[in-house]
Design a protein around this motif. Sequence first.
Motif, PDB file in Angstrom:
ATOM      1  N   MET A  76       0.731  -1.255  -0.006  1.00  0.00           N
ATOM      2  CA  MET A  76       0.194   0.175   0.127  1.00  0.00           C
ATOM      3  C   MET A  76       1.006   1.311   0.123  1.00  0.00           C
ATOM      4  N   VAL A  77       0.600   2.275  -0.974  1.00  0.00           N
ATOM      5  CA  VAL A  77       1.529   3.316  -1.063  1.00  0.00           C
ATOM      6  C   VAL A  77       0.789   4.624  -1.091  1.00  0.00           C
ATOM      7  N   GLY A  78       1.172   5.966  -0.925  1.00  0.00           N
ATOM      8  CA  GLY A  78       0.570   6.979  -1.220  1.00  0.00           C
ATOM      9  C   GLY A  78       1.487   8.171  -1.181  1.00  0.00           C
ATOM     10  N   ASP A  79       1.090   9.457  -0.728  1.00  0.00           N
ATOM     11  CA  ASP A  79       1.627  10.444  -0.761  1.00  0.00           C
ATOM     12  C   ASP A  79       2.278  10.789   0.719  1.00  0.00           C
ATOM     13  N   LYS A  80       3.296  11.431   1.017  1.00  0.00           N
ATOM     14  CA  LYS A  80       3.966  11.711   2.175  1.00  0.00           C
ATOM     15  C   LYS A  80       2.897  12.474   3.296  1.00  0.00           C
ATOM     16  N   THR A 115       3.476   2.929   2.986  1.00  0.00           N
ATOM     17  CA  THR A 115       2.200   3.136   4.116  1.00  0.00           C
ATOM     18  C   THR A 115       2.549   2.320   5.320  1.00  0.00           C
ATOM     19  N   GLU A 116       2.495   3.112   6.635  1.00  0.00           N
ATOM     20  CA  GLU A 116       2.455   2.659   7.665  1.00  0.00           C
ATOM     21  C   GLU A 116       1.122   3.100   8.448  1.00  0.00           C
ATOM     22  N   ILE A 117       0.618   2.365   9.230  1.00  0.00           N
ATOM     23  CA  ILE A 117      -0.408   2.563  10.194  1.00  0.00           C
ATOM     24  C   ILE A 117      -0.107   3.306  11.778  1.00  0.00           C
ATOM     25  N   GLU A 118      -0.450   4.196  12.107  1.00  0.00           N
ATOM     26  CA  GLU A 118      -0.238   4.554  13.635  1.00  0.00           C
ATOM     27  C   GLU A 118      -1.493   4.521  14.196  1.00  0.00           C
ATOM     28  N   SER A 119      -1.535   3.956  15.395  1.00  0.00           N
ATOM     29  CA  SER A 119      -2.637   3.423  16.400  1.00  0.00           C
ATOM     30  C   SER A 119      -1.841   3.391  17.748  1.00  0.00           C
ATOM     31  N   ASN A 134       3.015   1.781  13.700  1.00  0.00           N
ATOM     32  CA  ASN A 134       4.119   1.914  12.886  1.00  0.00           C
ATOM     33  C   ASN A 134       4.480   0.671  11.912  1.00  0.00           C
ATOM     34  N   HIS A 135       3.789  -0.312  11.852  1.00  0.00           N
ATOM     35  CA  HIS A 135       4.098  -1.469  10.819  1.00  0.00           C
ATOM     36  C   HIS A 135       3.499  -0.902   9.374  1.00  0.00           C
ATOM     37  N   ASP A 136       4.189  -1.367   8.405  1.00  0.00           N
ATOM     38  CA  ASP A 136       3.935  -1.297   7.113  1.00  0.00           C
ATOM     39  C   ASP A 136       2.783  -2.122   6.600  1.00  0.00           C
ATOM     40  N   VAL A 137       1.930  -1.408   5.815  1.00  0.00           N
ATOM     41  CA  VAL A 137       0.721  -2.220   5.415  1.00  0.00           C
ATOM     42  C   VAL A 137       0.973  -2.864   3.821  1.00  0.00           C
ATOM     43  N   PRO A 138       0.533  -4.166   3.870  1.00  0.00           N
ATOM     44  CA  PRO A 138       0.507  -4.895   2.359  1.00  0.00           C
ATOM     45  C   PRO A 138      -0.809  -4.653   1.752  1.00  0.00           C
ATOM     46  N   CYS A 139      -0.956  -5.308   0.602  1.00  0.00           N
ATOM     47  CA  CYS A 139      -2.097  -5.312  -0.110  1.00  0.00           C
ATOM     48  C   CYS A 139      -2.303  -6.359  -0.837  1.00  0.00           C
ATOM     49  N   ALA A 140      -3.425  -6.781  -1.331  1.00  0.00           N
ATOM     50  CA  ALA A 140      -3.653  -7.807  -2.258  1.00  0.00           C
ATOM     51  C   ALA A 140      -4.835  -7.237  -3.232  1.00  0.00           C
ATOM     52  N   VAL A 141      -4.649  -7.596  -4.546  1.00  0.00           N
ATOM     53  CA  VAL A 141      -5.828  -7.191  -5.715  1.00  0.00           C
ATOM     54  C   VAL A 141      -6.509  -8.765  -5.836  1.00  0.00           C
ATOM     55  N   CYS A 142      -7.597  -8.558  -5.656  1.00  0.00           N
ATOM     56  CA  CYS A 142      -8.368  -9.798  -5.816  1.00  0.00           C
ATOM     57  C   CYS A 142      -9.547  -9.763  -6.990  1.00  0.00           C
ATOM     58  N   ALA A 194       7.048  -7.468   5.995  1.00  0.00           N
ATOM     59  CA  ALA A 194       8.330  -8.085   6.627  1.00  0.00           C
ATOM     60  C   ALA A 194       9.509  -7.006   6.758  1.00  0.00           C
ATOM     61  N   HIS A 195       9.943  -6.906   7.965  1.00  0.00           N
ATOM     62  CA  HIS A 195      10.905  -5.940   8.207  1.00  0.00           C
ATOM     63  C   HIS A 195      10.488  -4.208   8.094  1.00  0.00           C
ATOM     64  N   GLY A 196       8.971  -4.269   8.241  1.00  0.00           N
ATOM     65  CA  GLY A 196       8.461  -2.954   7.758  1.00  0.00           C
ATOM     66  C   GLY A 196       8.014  -2.197   9.259  1.00  0.00           C
ATOM     67  N   ALA A 197       8.481  -2.352  10.444  1.00  0.00           N
ATOM     68  CA  ALA A 197       8.248  -1.932  11.941  1.00  0.00           C
ATOM     69  C   ALA A 197       8.854  -0.750  12.112  1.00  0.00           C
ATOM     70  N   GLY A 198       9.710  -0.183  11.274  1.00  0.00           N
ATOM     71  CA  GLY A 198      10.359   1.245  11.656  1.00  0.00           C
ATOM     72  C   GLY A 198       9.301   2.507  11.364  1.00  0.00           C
ATOM     73  N   ASN A 199       9.395   3.183  12.300  1.00  0.00           N
ATOM     74  CA  ASN A 199       8.754   4.518  12.307  1.00  0.00           C
ATOM     75  C   ASN A 199       9.379   5.524  11.078  1.00  0.00           C
ATOM     76  N   ASP A 200       9.079   5.139   9.854  1.00  0.00           N
ATOM     77  CA  ASP A 200       9.388   5.877   8.948  1.00  0.00           C
ATOM     78  C   ASP A 200       8.728   7.321   8.440  1.00  0.00           C
ATOM     79  N   ASN A 201       7.431   7.257   9.017  1.00  0.00           N
ATOM     80  CA  ASN A 201       6.757   8.585   8.888  1.00  0.00           C
ATOM     81  C   ASN A 201       6.363   8.951   7.503  1.00  0.00           C
TER      82      ASN A 201
END
Length: 219
Positions: A76-80, A115-119, A134-142, A194-201
């Motif tokens: 999942m991606v988007g703008d900063k 994309t990362e989620i904050e909660s 701070n985990h990065d979000v994957p996605c699947a096109v179905c 995977a390995h996407g738990a950094g706070n990249d903001n």
Amino acid sequence: MRPIAKVLYLWIVYCLSYAEMDQRRFVAEIDIETKMNNLENELTALKALVGHTYIRWGRTICQPVNGTELLYSGYMVGDKWDQSGGGSNNLCIPEVPTWGQYVDGYNGGAEIRGTEIESDATVSNLLFGKAVDNHDVPCAVCRSNRASHVMIPGRTTCYPGWTEEYRGYVVASKPTWASNSDYICLDSMMEFVAHGAGNDNEHVVRPAEVRCGSIPCPP
């Protein structure tokens, strides 16, 4: 002997004609059965072409029990989050892209960020059953074999006549941030990159909250 010959002649003609009628009926039945088989084959082929695609945010798989197939999984991606301008919608880019022509380095174009989620921990555990901050979000096109789909915000079940593909919580960008994001349904059983738990903001989403006022709140 003439009357006997005449009767015998008529009897033979009648029998031959009746046999010919049976043969024609048999050929007609075979022809109808062939046409029915052809129509069934055409209907099966048409059903294979009917369907709809959707993005399952927060997962890398689709629901196979619903006759749904995975086209691809990715990120999942988007703008900063702190930049105005650029795109306001979320994209699901493939895990393994193929590149066209490009120039290395920044050239002043629109940006695509992971994309990362904050909660908060309390909210995170309540909604997703685990820490997701701070985990990065994957996605699947179905691709579903049903002809249409709709995301229904504010409900945990589908209306009669509809089949559930997945359920989750509405997320988007925070209202005080410069960058906007469209509202999406993030799977309540979300996976992590995977390995996407950094706070990249970079591109950031948070669970949406309903404000009472113009929206009538239930008792």
